[in-house]
Scaffold this active site. Structure first.
Site, PDB file in Angstrom:
ATOM      1  CD  GLU A 241      -2.902   9.462  -9.766  1.00 15.06           C
ATOM      2  OE1 GLU A 241      -4.210   8.740 -10.255  1.00 15.06           O
ATOM      3  OE2 GLU A 241      -2.307   8.979  -9.064  1.00 15.06           O
TER       4      GLU A 241
ATOM      5  CG  HIS B  71      -0.417   6.498  -6.300  1.00 16.11           C
ATOM      6  ND1 HIS B  71      -0.751   6.694  -5.315  1.00 16.11           N
ATOM      7  CD2 HIS B  71      -1.387   6.448  -7.249  1.00 16.11           C
ATOM      8  CE1 HIS B  71      -1.726   7.412  -5.134  1.00 16.11           C
ATOM      9  NE2 HIS B  71      -2.352   7.123  -6.544  1.00 16.11           N
TER      10      HIS B  71
ATOM     11  N   GLY C  82      -9.074  10.829  -3.893  1.00 15.01           N
ATOM     12  CA  GLY C  82      -9.788  10.286  -2.880  1.00 15.01           C
ATOM     13  C   GLY C  82     -10.654  11.248  -2.117  1.00 15.01           C
TER      14      GLY C  82
ATOM     15  CB  SER D 174     -12.200  12.575  -7.294  1.00 16.36           C
ATOM     16  OG  SER D 174     -11.677  12.631  -6.103  1.00 16.36           O
TER      17      SER D 174
ATOM     18  CD  GLU E 108      -2.713   6.475  -2.143  1.00 19.98           C
ATOM     19  OE1 GLU E 108      -2.580   5.310  -2.555  1.00 19.98           O
ATOM     20  OE2 GLU E 108      -3.897   7.205  -2.340  1.00 19.98           O
TER      21      GLU E 108
ATOM     22  N   GLY F 209      -8.807   5.506  -9.017  1.00 21.44           N
ATOM     23  CA  GLY F 209      -8.657   4.701  -7.713  1.00 21.44           C
ATOM     24  C   GLY F 209     -10.084   4.111  -7.218  1.00 21.44           C
ATOM     25  N   GLY F 210     -10.663   4.971  -6.342  1.00 22.06           N
ATOM     26  CA  GLY F 210     -12.026   4.466  -5.750  1.00 22.06           C
ATOM     27  C   GLY F 210     -12.901   3.896  -6.761  1.00 22.06           C
TER      28      GLY F 210
ATOM     29  CG  ASN G  50      -3.667   2.620  -7.780  1.00 19.65           C
ATOM     30  OD1 ASN G  50      -3.433   1.534  -7.419  1.00 19.65           O
ATOM     31  ND2 ASN G  50      -3.377   3.908  -7.401  1.00 19.65           N
ATOM     32  CD1 TRP G  51      -8.697  -1.697  -8.768  1.00 16.91           C
ATOM     33  CD2 TRP G  51      -8.588  -4.028  -8.574  1.00 16.91           C
ATOM     34  NE1 TRP G  51      -9.480  -2.549  -9.761  1.00 16.91           N
ATOM     35  CE2 TRP G  51      -9.377  -3.933  -9.707  1.00 16.91           C
ATOM     36  CE3 TRP G  51      -8.111  -5.390  -8.409  1.00 16.91           C
ATOM     37  CZ2 TRP G  51     -10.088  -4.712 -10.660  1.00 16.91           C
ATOM     38  CZ3 TRP G  51      -8.782  -6.278  -9.138  1.00 16.91           C
ATOM     39  CH2 TRP G  51      -9.930  -6.064 -10.219  1.00 16.91           C
ATOM     40  CE  LYS G  52      -5.625   4.993  -4.653  1.00 18.59           C
ATOM     41  NZ  LYS G  52      -5.725   6.183  -4.134  1.00 18.59           N
TER      42      LYS G  52
HETATM   43  P1  PGA Z   1      -9.185   8.195  -6.586  1.00 15.59           P
HETATM   44  O1  PGA Z   1      -7.622   7.802  -6.710  1.00 15.59           O
HETATM   45  O2  PGA Z   1      -9.790   8.135  -7.663  1.00 15.59           O
HETATM   46  O3  PGA Z   1      -9.658   7.322  -5.594  1.00 15.59           O
HETATM   47  O4  PGA Z   1      -9.142   9.684  -6.395  1.00 15.59           O
HETATM   48  C1  PGA Z   1      -6.655   8.093  -7.801  1.00 15.59           C
HETATM   49  C2  PGA Z   1      -5.270   7.459  -7.662  1.00 15.59           C
HETATM   50  O5  PGA Z   1      -4.772   7.508  -6.386  1.00 15.59           O
HETATM   51  O6  PGA Z   1      -4.749   6.994  -8.551  1.00 15.59           O
END
Ligand code: PGA
Length: 253
Positions: A168, A96, A174, A214, A98, A235-236, A9-11
């Site tokens: 998640e 998600h 994150g 993470s 967020e 994500g990251g 997920n490149w957000k």
């Molecule tokens: P993260 O994000 O790997 O940076 O913790 C995961 C996500 O939000 O899908």
């Protein structure tokens, strides 16, 4: 056997050219990865080019959200599942945390978006997960169950073939704090038994449940060792082709 899915997920990262560059680097780094499905989710503005440039590869492309509406119309700022299909996407990430926390996403809108996604023939990656206070007060399973009940409301057994669940825990996103493999397994087992109750054991046994929060090259192996963890939503660590390819290629090492 459930084929694992490793999704990135490149957000809201990467301008168009950088997204294309990373996608092409990844394309060659994971060319031999047949043990899992590889998915990346760039921003809307890069989707069409990334889809075109990945044609014929084993990397699929996901959007990060879609409209609740299915018909074209006066919905300023929205992008429909049909339009994402038209751009070449095969998956859509829905709900998600967020979006739930900061953009007013509710179980009801997750449900509408999931239905819209399925109607357009795409696979939905439906995200669920509790906040830290929920976990600390012993309510993690209750919260996740409500999200599943609301988000997947009304879906049939055949709809479930194109549903991937991503668990998640919000406190692990994150933050560098991963749920322990045991904590993750426990919730994944709970989610699978929820699906079995609703749709039967066969459907539950076929549904992929991804862990997110993470995930890194260093911890993917122990997570994938858990019975009910069928992949990861990253994500990251998905922003660099090199680190993401190490996660995809967890089976090598
Ligand atoms: P993260 O994000 O790997 O940076 O913790 C995961 C996500 O939000 O899908």
């Amino acid at each position: 056997m459930r084929k694992p899915v490793i999704a990135g997920n490149w957000k809201m990262y990467k301008l168009h050219d950088e997204a294309v560059k990373t996608a092409l680097e990844l394309r060659s780094l994971v060319a031999n990865a047949n043990h899992c499905e590889v998915v990346i989710a760039p921003v809307f503005t890069a989707l069409k080019t990334v889809c075109d440039r990945l044609e014929g590869s084993n990397v699929r492309v996901s959007a990060q959200d879609c409209a609740t509406e299915t018909e074209q119309g006066a919905h300023t700022g929205e992008v429909s599942a049909e339009m994402l299909n038209d751009a070449g996407c095969s998956h859509i990430i829905i709900g998600h945390s967020e979006r739930r926390q900061f953009y007013g996403e509710t179980d009801r809108s997750v449900n509408l978006k999931t239905r819209a996604c399925l109607k357009s023939g795409l696979t939905a990656i439906v995200c669920v997960g509790e906040m830290l206070p929920d976990r600390e007060s012993g309510n993690a399973e209750k919260v996740v169950k409500e999200q599943l009940e609301g988000g997947l409301d009304g879906l049939t057994v055949s709809d479930m073939e194109r549903i991937i669940i991503a668990y998640e825990p919000v406190w692990a996103i994150g933050t560098g704090k991963t749920a322990t493999p045991g904590q993750a397994q426990e919730m994944h087992g709970f989610i699978r038994s929820f699906i079995a109750e609703k749709h039967g054991k066969e459907t539950a046994d076929q549904t992929r449940i991804l862990y997110g929060g993470s995930v890194k090259p260093e911890n993917i192996g122990e997570l994938m060792d858990q019975t009910d963890i069928d992949g990861a939503l990253v994500g990251g660590a998905s922003l660099s082709a090199e680190s993401f390819s190490k996660i995809v290629n967890y089976n090598l090492g």
